[in-house]
Motif scaffolding. Structure first.
Motif, PDB file in Angstrom:
ATOM      1  N   CYS A   1      -3.299  -0.809   8.748  1.00 27.23           N
ATOM      2  CA  CYS A   1      -4.385  -1.300   9.651  1.00 27.23           C
ATOM      3  C   CYS A   1      -5.647  -1.703   9.195  1.00 27.23           C
ATOM      4  O   CYS A   1      -6.301  -2.801   9.534  1.00 27.23           O
ATOM      5  N   GLN A   2      -6.102  -1.043   8.079  1.00 29.48           N
ATOM      6  CA  GLN A   2      -7.288  -1.504   7.408  1.00 29.48           C
ATOM      7  C   GLN A   2      -7.195  -2.647   6.555  1.00 29.48           C
ATOM      8  O   GLN A   2      -8.095  -3.644   6.199  1.00 29.48           O
ATOM      9  N   LEU A   3      -6.202  -3.111   6.256  1.00 27.00           N
ATOM     10  CA  LEU A   3      -5.868  -4.497   5.505  1.00 27.00           C
ATOM     11  C   LEU A   3      -5.510  -5.557   6.571  1.00 27.00           C
ATOM     12  O   LEU A   3      -4.949  -6.607   6.234  1.00 27.00           O
ATOM     13  N   ASN A   4      -5.475  -5.130   7.875  1.00 20.32           N
ATOM     14  CA  ASN A   4      -5.411  -6.021   8.945  1.00 20.32           C
ATOM     15  C   ASN A   4      -3.732  -6.540   8.962  1.00 20.32           C
ATOM     16  O   ASN A   4      -3.585  -7.637   9.299  1.00 20.32           O
TER      17      ASN A   4
ATOM     18  N   ARG B   1      -0.686   7.970   7.122  1.00 22.09           N
ATOM     19  CA  ARG B   1      -1.837   7.638   5.994  1.00 22.09           C
ATOM     20  C   ARG B   1      -1.542   6.144   5.355  1.00 22.09           C
ATOM     21  O   ARG B   1      -2.737   5.374   5.553  1.00 22.09           O
TER      22      ARG B   1
ATOM     23  N   CYS C   1       0.847  -1.354   0.154  1.00 26.35           N
ATOM     24  CA  CYS C   1       0.092   0.012   0.015  1.00 26.35           C
ATOM     25  C   CYS C   1       1.045   1.194   0.112  1.00 26.35           C
ATOM     26  O   CYS C   1       2.006   1.397   0.270  1.00 26.35           O
TER      27      CYS C   1
ATOM     28  N   GLU D   1      -2.337   3.858   8.346  1.00 27.30           N
ATOM     29  CA  GLU D   1      -3.707   3.772   8.718  1.00 27.30           C
ATOM     30  C   GLU D   1      -4.237   2.532   7.582  1.00 27.30           C
ATOM     31  O   GLU D   1      -5.038   1.829   7.696  1.00 27.30           O
ATOM     32  N   LYS D   2      -3.715   2.929   6.436  1.00 27.92           N
ATOM     33  CA  LYS D   2      -4.221   1.903   5.410  1.00 27.92           C
ATOM     34  C   LYS D   2      -3.666   0.592   5.518  1.00 27.92           C
ATOM     35  O   LYS D   2      -4.477  -0.531   5.272  1.00 27.92           O
TER      36      LYS D   2
END
Length: 540
Positions: free
Chosen positions: A68-71, A62, A29, A65-66
């Motif tokens: 974390c959103q992808l675990n 940022r 990412c 954060e991305k």
């Protein structure tokens, strides 16, 4: 989870933070933030060092954060590499941590009169007077003359110099110093690839050169320590990645060479960014060009590893011409629109665009050149201009590729390409047509950031990325084959060269850059220069 390595890619027009899988080189990412450029006077180009750092912090947070959103846990990031626009020059205060002036960008022309004086002073008025040590011609492009301008013209910098508070660095040094603590113990360093672009670095001894520093009257105590491109410089002091080592540092074009896996002598790549840069690996010996190319340090992959060198063809304006058509002329609304317009025209219909906004770099090194559009008729419209702008990028690449082939004696049979502009398929096809050779573009075009991540991941003490040839990841790519006959290609290239001649010798010292020479120190020291009078425009 396999180990991850991140890269900060701080370019002329934007900052990116990218995270790669260290085993597969897959991009996981990223986040990107555009950078503002200011043009305070004609020919001047500046950026705000605070904004540069703000963009770095924003991209890092940022991207985390991305993740974390992808675990994916941020703790999987084992190292960070830095790659940067080269030559751009900063001076800051080590006690306050604040920049003492804007960053003077590599494209900036305010030092043109200084450069002309230096060349006039050199034996035989030879612009290559320092090339035996630096690999570079005397030019506005490199850091030493920009630093000299700052030392002569900015009161705050003169005061900081007297008090021992001033620090000089290119963008990599500024970023690493800030991230490793800034005024609270920040590490003041650079790598060999960035140092080799300052004109203060001896590419044979691989260190700052006292004689060059005396020539430019630069005190050596303000210079960063020169390190290899792959070692632990220090650790992140704050944010989501606190404690992660910063262990890779490469100027952007060197990083792209590494990211394209050009580790063997003779391998080359061309990057299409703000400018256009063709680098060919020449191995562990510096090769001096007879045809207007630069000799530069490509990389040094570890403290005890040998330095590798490259021949470089540098073109100032590539992607910047699209930005100019968008921001200055309003001809396109977005960078991606240029492909549609150019495709609608299908040809430039005899219109040629030489975008010499910052003079001409390789192979001419002609600071007095300026941009020119010629061959206009009543039939010409914005679509033809868009096509001519794309062709200009390809013609400039052809010129530096020809020079490269003459210098090496072993012609390239295909061109490996990367950079933001390579997503333009029409440009890639035009490039193959104008070169009369295949153009190969990796599917993952972020090779500059990948190179910095590879250097960081391979560093001693990190070692999550192996650079041994048999273990380099396989990279998928697409190939563009030439589709026109070579006679037509040669005819168009001949017309281009004619247009280039018309762009030459446009500006004189009196007419350029508001006559800004060395200013305050002008009457003393080794420069022996008196202040330049106000400009009078002289058009030839």
């Amino acid at each position: 989870m396999e180990p991850l390595v991140a890269a900060i890619d701080q370019g002329t027009s934007s900052t990116r933070f990218l995270v790669f899988n260290a085993k597969t080189a897959e991009l996981i990412c990223h986040h990107q933030v555009e950078i503002n450029q200011s043009f305070p006077k004609e020919g001047w180009v500046e950026e705000d060092p605070r904004e540069i750092m703000q963009s770095v912090y924003e991209c890092m947070e940022r991207t985390c954060e991305k993740l974390c959103q992808l675990n994916i846990s941020v703790s999987n990031i084992k190292a960070v590499g830095v790659t940067n626009q080269r030559e751009t020059t900063l001076v800051w205060d080590k006690e306050t941590g604040e920049p003492l002036y804007n960053a003077i960008v590599w494209l900036d022309l305010r030092t043109q009169s200084t450069v002309e004086r230096l060349i006039n002073k050199a034996p035989g008025r030879n612009k290559n007077h320092l090339k035996h040590k630096t690999g570079l011609p005397i030019s506005t492009y490199f850091s030493a003359v920009k630093l000299r301008w700052l030392l002569d013209n900015v009161d705050e910098i003169q005061e900081a110099m007297l008090d021992g508070r001033a620090m000089f660095g290119t963008v990599d040094s500024w970023i690493i110093w800030c991230l490793t603590g800034g005024r609270n113990g920040g590490v003041h360093c650079t790598d060999v690839s960035n140092a080799s672009r300052t004109m203060l670095f001896n590419i044979h001894s691989m260190d700052w050169d006292p004689e060059l520093c005396r020539y430019f009257d630069v005190p050596m105590e303000i210079l960063p320590k020169v390190r290899s491109s792959s070692e632990i410089y220090g650790c992140m002091k704050s944010g989501s990645l606190a404690g992660v080592p910063i262990s890779g540092c490469l100027g952007d074009q060197s990083a792209a060479l590494v990211g394209q896996m050009c580790f063997k002598e003779g391998q080359a790549k061309n990057t299409y960014g703000t400018g256009c840069f063709l680098l060919r690996n020449t191995g562990t010996k510096p090769v001096m060009s007879e045809h207007g190319l630069l000799t530069t340090v490509a990389y040094k992959m570890g403290k005890d590893e040998p330095a590798c060198y490259a021949l470089e063809g540098s073109v100032a304006i590539a992607g910047a011409v699209v930005r100019w058509l968008k921001d200055n002329m309003g001809i396109v609304q977005s960078s991606s629109e240029i492909e549609k317009l150019a495709a609608a025209a299908g040809s430039s219909y005899g219109c040629y665009f030489v975008p010499a906004f910052s003079g001409l770099y390789a192979p001419y090194w002609e600071p007095s050149a300026r941009g020119i559009i010629c061959g206009l008729t009543q039939f010409t419209n914005r679509n033809h201009l868009a096509f001519a702008a794309l062709e200009a990028v390809c013609f400039q690449t052809r010129e530096i590729l020809d020079a490269m082939n003459q210098d090496s004696g072993v012609p390239l049979t295909q061109l490996q390409v990367d950079g933001g502009m390579t997503s333009n398929r029409l440009l890639m096809q035009l490039q193959a047509d104008i070169l009369c050779m295949p153009v190969v573009r990796p599917t993952m075009s972020e090779t500059t950031a990948l190179g910095a991540a590879m250097a960081a991941g391979a560093a001693e003490g990190v070692q999550v990325w192996t650079l041994s040839p048999d273990q380099l990841p396989h990279v998928t790519s697409e190939k563009y084959e030439p589709q026109i006959n070579s006679d037509e290609s040669e005819f168009r290239f001949g017309r281009w060269k004619k247009a280039v001649q018309k762009a030459m010798n446009w500006e004189t010292t009196e007419s350029c850059c508001n006559g800004n020479g060395l200013g305050k120190k002008a009457n003393g020291g080794p420069w022996g220069v008196s202040p330049t009078p106000p400009p009078t425009r002289v058009d030839h």
